[in-house]
Design a protein around this motif. Structure first.
Motif, PDB file in Angstrom:
ATOM      1  N   ALA A 330       0.821  -1.213   0.000  1.00 54.00           N
ATOM      2  CA  ALA A 330       0.000   0.000   0.000  1.00 54.00           C
ATOM      3  C   ALA A 330       0.852   1.259   0.000  1.00 54.00           C
ATOM      4  N   GLU A 331       2.109   1.131  -0.457  1.00 50.65           N
ATOM      5  CA  GLU A 331       3.029   2.267  -0.480  1.00 50.65           C
ATOM      6  C   GLU A 331       3.124   2.946   0.879  1.00 50.65           C
ATOM      7  N   LEU A 332       3.244   2.124   1.922  1.00 51.12           N
ATOM      8  CA  LEU A 332       3.456   2.637   3.270  1.00 51.12           C
ATOM      9  C   LEU A 332       4.925   3.005   3.439  1.00 51.12           C
ATOM     10  N   THR A 333       5.211   3.728   4.479  1.00 48.07           N
ATOM     11  CA  THR A 333       6.595   4.101   4.779  1.00 48.07           C
ATOM     12  C   THR A 333       6.863   3.893   6.253  1.00 48.07           C
ATOM     13  N   ASP A 365       4.883  -5.546  -7.040  1.00 49.54           N
ATOM     14  CA  ASP A 365       5.828  -5.227  -8.110  1.00 49.54           C
ATOM     15  C   ASP A 365       7.156  -5.911  -7.786  1.00 49.54           C
ATOM     16  N   PRO A 366       7.668  -6.791  -8.640  1.00 43.85           N
ATOM     17  CA  PRO A 366       8.914  -7.502  -8.335  1.00 43.85           C
ATOM     18  C   PRO A 366      10.091  -6.567  -8.079  1.00 43.85           C
ATOM     19  N   THR A 367      10.056  -5.378  -8.667  1.00 44.21           N
ATOM     20  CA  THR A 367      11.173  -4.441  -8.482  1.00 44.21           C
ATOM     21  C   THR A 367      10.991  -3.548  -7.261  1.00 44.21           C
ATOM     22  N   ALA A 368       9.792  -3.544  -6.686  1.00 44.02           N
ATOM     23  CA  ALA A 368       9.516  -2.701  -5.509  1.00 44.02           C
ATOM     24  C   ALA A 368       8.401  -3.377  -4.714  1.00 44.02           C
ATOM     25  N   PRO A 369       8.733  -4.324  -3.827  1.00 42.01           N
ATOM     26  CA  PRO A 369       7.724  -5.155  -3.179  1.00 42.01           C
ATOM     27  C   PRO A 369       6.752  -4.412  -2.267  1.00 42.01           C
ATOM     28  N   ASP A 370       7.026  -3.122  -1.999  1.00 39.65           N
ATOM     29  CA  ASP A 370       6.088  -2.344  -1.187  1.00 39.65           C
ATOM     30  C   ASP A 370       5.048  -1.635  -2.056  1.00 39.65           C
ATOM     31  N   ARG A 371       5.021  -1.974  -3.368  1.00 42.59           N
ATOM     32  CA  ARG A 371       4.041  -1.385  -4.284  1.00 42.59           C
ATOM     33  C   ARG A 371       3.304  -2.479  -5.035  1.00 42.59           C
ATOM     34  N   ILE A 372       2.056  -2.193  -5.417  1.00 40.61           N
ATOM     35  CA  ILE A 372       1.321  -3.092  -6.290  1.00 40.61           C
ATOM     36  C   ILE A 372       1.883  -2.970  -7.702  1.00 40.61           C
ATOM     37  N   ARG A 373       2.014  -4.075  -8.385  1.00 37.78           N
ATOM     38  CA  ARG A 373       2.468  -4.076  -9.770  1.00 37.78           C
ATOM     39  C   ARG A 373       1.560  -3.156 -10.603  1.00 37.78           C
ATOM     40  N   PRO A 374       2.113  -2.279 -11.435  1.00 36.21           N
ATOM     41  CA  PRO A 374       1.276  -1.336 -12.190  1.00 36.21           C
ATOM     42  C   PRO A 374       0.148  -2.004 -12.963  1.00 36.21           C
ATOM     43  N   ALA A 375       0.388  -3.187 -13.513  1.00 33.14           N
ATOM     44  CA  ALA A 375      -0.654  -3.867 -14.289  1.00 33.14           C
ATOM     45  C   ALA A 375      -1.816  -4.334 -13.414  1.00 33.14           C
ATOM     46  N   PHE A 376      -1.617  -4.378 -12.099  1.00 30.37           N
ATOM     47  CA  PHE A 376      -2.648  -4.833 -11.168  1.00 30.37           C
ATOM     48  C   PHE A 376      -3.227  -3.700 -10.331  1.00 30.37           C
ATOM     49  N   ASP A 377      -2.745  -2.474 -10.522  1.00 39.98           N
ATOM     50  CA  ASP A 377      -3.115  -1.342  -9.672  1.00 39.98           C
ATOM     51  C   ASP A 377      -4.343  -0.633 -10.231  1.00 39.98           C
ATOM     52  N   SER A 378      -5.362  -0.428  -9.386  1.00 39.19           N
ATOM     53  CA  SER A 378      -6.559   0.290  -9.827  1.00 39.19           C
ATOM     54  C   SER A 378      -6.298   1.764 -10.035  1.00 39.19           C
ATOM     55  N   ASP A 380      -5.146   3.735  -7.223  1.00 37.66           N
ATOM     56  CA  ASP A 380      -4.983   4.368  -5.903  1.00 37.66           C
ATOM     57  C   ASP A 380      -3.839   3.752  -5.112  1.00 37.66           C
ATOM     58  N   HIS A 381      -3.119   2.808  -5.697  1.00 37.27           N
ATOM     59  CA  HIS A 381      -1.960   2.150  -5.088  1.00 37.27           C
ATOM     60  C   HIS A 381      -2.319   1.365  -3.828  1.00 37.27           C
ATOM     61  N   LEU A 382      -3.583   1.025  -3.697  1.00 36.68           N
ATOM     62  CA  LEU A 382      -4.066   0.266  -2.546  1.00 36.68           C
ATOM     63  C   LEU A 382      -4.952  -0.894  -2.984  1.00 36.68           C
ATOM     64  N   HIS A 383      -5.895  -0.615  -3.900  1.00 36.75           N
ATOM     65  CA  HIS A 383      -6.841  -1.636  -4.346  1.00 36.75           C
ATOM     66  C   HIS A 383      -6.419  -2.199  -5.704  1.00 36.75           C
TER      67      HIS A 383
END
Length: 401
Positions: A330-333, A365-378, A380-383
């Protein structure tokens, strides 16, 4: 204007949660179900819940995930302040929009009466009706309320269109009278069939409920899981958008550690539950509260793990298998991401769940595991989007269910 439920009101609502329907429970399988909520102001979009119905018919279309020769519906007045008087009801195979397929409309009775009165805080099941249904078939349930219902027990985020008409149209197969539409379900809490395999419940928040799925397309992750199972096991979507594991909300359902009992474990012929909760506990505990997110309580990994252990004990006490779903990116920090990582590591490695569905790895996202893969992202980077929901369903090992 938003209304904030008092602690006493929330306690009363939980006390009033529906008890299981006793009549012939062992012979029925839940083919469709929804987690009901207390009436609230418009949360995601306008609803009819606060005002309710008066001399109106409401037609609701649902997709069943089990086959059987006989059906019944379940209605809930869990959050009604007064008895609910239902004047008439019917069920049939859905056609286009609000239409019902010719020759399939069946009137419904309750204790052999065309009308029913459901006590405040209670629920009711219709008498059985002969209507052979297939897994994946859409049914239209029509309810008519002659008198004023007051605020309605409902499910907010249906991702399906409901229809309303003035007067009694329970016997009407046409769509013309149903000129008003909404995107919630009202009073309808279940559709059961005789026969069918043991049900799989999906339990969680908006990611289970299907936020960002396509309206009326049944492409949430539980829908995709049902398609994988091909009717061998029904799949029930018991998510509530915004729901938290550890804290109640005036708008977004009671906390998961409490509602698991009535929303999942009291379903007829339930055998397995897949749990995906926790992201709202993390997110909302670190933001300023709103009327819907009060109380905003900061939680740590130990708090969430203790909550999951409560769910595990409750499920096992009822002989139900419980599968733990890892929390999606969910792109948390900082601290929030550390909580998510710690909880996910515990879900994967503790062995306390009967099995694990690694939803995080399925959509990350394999290159950034704290993010949803762009192809799967609605967006809002959460759903997830529908493709992401399919990836989630594919991450469930069917042998563990």
């Amino acid at each position: 204007m938003w209304k904030i439920a008092t602690a006493a009101a929330l306690t009363a609502a939980m006390t009033a949660a529906p008890a299981p329907v006793s009549a012939e429970t062992g012979r029925w399988t839940a083919a469709w179900a929804s987690a009901v909520q207390q009436p609230s102001p418009d949360v995601w979009y306008p609803t009819w819940a606060e005002k309710g119905f008066s001399d109106q018919s409401v037609r609701q279309v649902v997709k069943v995930t089990a086959a059987g020769p006989t059906v019944r519906i379940r209605l809930s007045n869990a959050y009604g302040g007064t008895p609910l008087r239902l004047t008439g009801a019917s069920v049939g195979r859905a056609g286009a929009g609000a239409a019902v397929r010719a020759g399939t409309l069946r009137p419904l009775t309750f204790a052999r009466s065309v009308s029913a009165t459901i006590p405040a805080g209670g629920q009711a099941a219709s008498d059985p009706v002969r209507l052979a249904v297939k897994a994946g078939e859409r049914l239209a349930v029509t309810l008519y309320f002659q008198g004023d219902t007051g605020p309605s027990t409902y499910h907010n985020l249906a991702q399906a269109t409901s229809y309303r008409a003035s007067g009694n149209h329970t016997g009407d197969t046409g769509a013309a009278a149903f000129a008003e539409t909404n995107s919630s379900w009202f009073y309808l809490s279940g559709v059961d069939v005789h026969g069918g395999g043991a049900a799989v419940a999906t339990f969680g928040d908006s990611i289970t409920d299907g936020y960002a799925a396509t309206q009326d397309a049944d492409d949430r992750y539980p829908d995709a899981l049902a398609r994988r199972l091909g009717g061998r096991r029904p799949v029930l979507n018991l998510g509530i958008a915004g729901n938290r594991l550890l804290n109640d909300s005036a708008c977004l359902g009671e906390r998961g550690v409490e509602r698991l009992r009535w929303d999942v474990l009291d379903q007829p012929h339930i055998k397995t539950v897949i749990v995906l909760e926790g992201i709202n506990d993390i997110l909302l505990g670190m933001r300023e509260p709103t009327p819907c997110t009060t109380p905003a309580v900061k939680v740590g990994a130990d708090d969430l793990i203790a909550g999951f252990r409560q769910l595990i004990r409750a499920a096992h006490a009822r002989g139900v298998r419980i599968v733990g779903g890892t929390i999606l990116p969910a792109e948390l920090t900082g601290e929030a991401e550390a909580v998510r990582d710690t909880v996910n590591t515990w879900i994967r490695t503790s062995g306390e769940f009967d099995a694990v569905a690694d939803f995080e790895r399925a959509v990350a996202d394999p290159t950034a595991p704290d993010r949803i893969r762009p192809a799967f992202d609605s967006g809002d980077h959460l759903h997830p989007n529908p493709a992401g929901y399919r990836a989630m369903a594919d991450a469930v090992d069917l042998r563990t269910l």
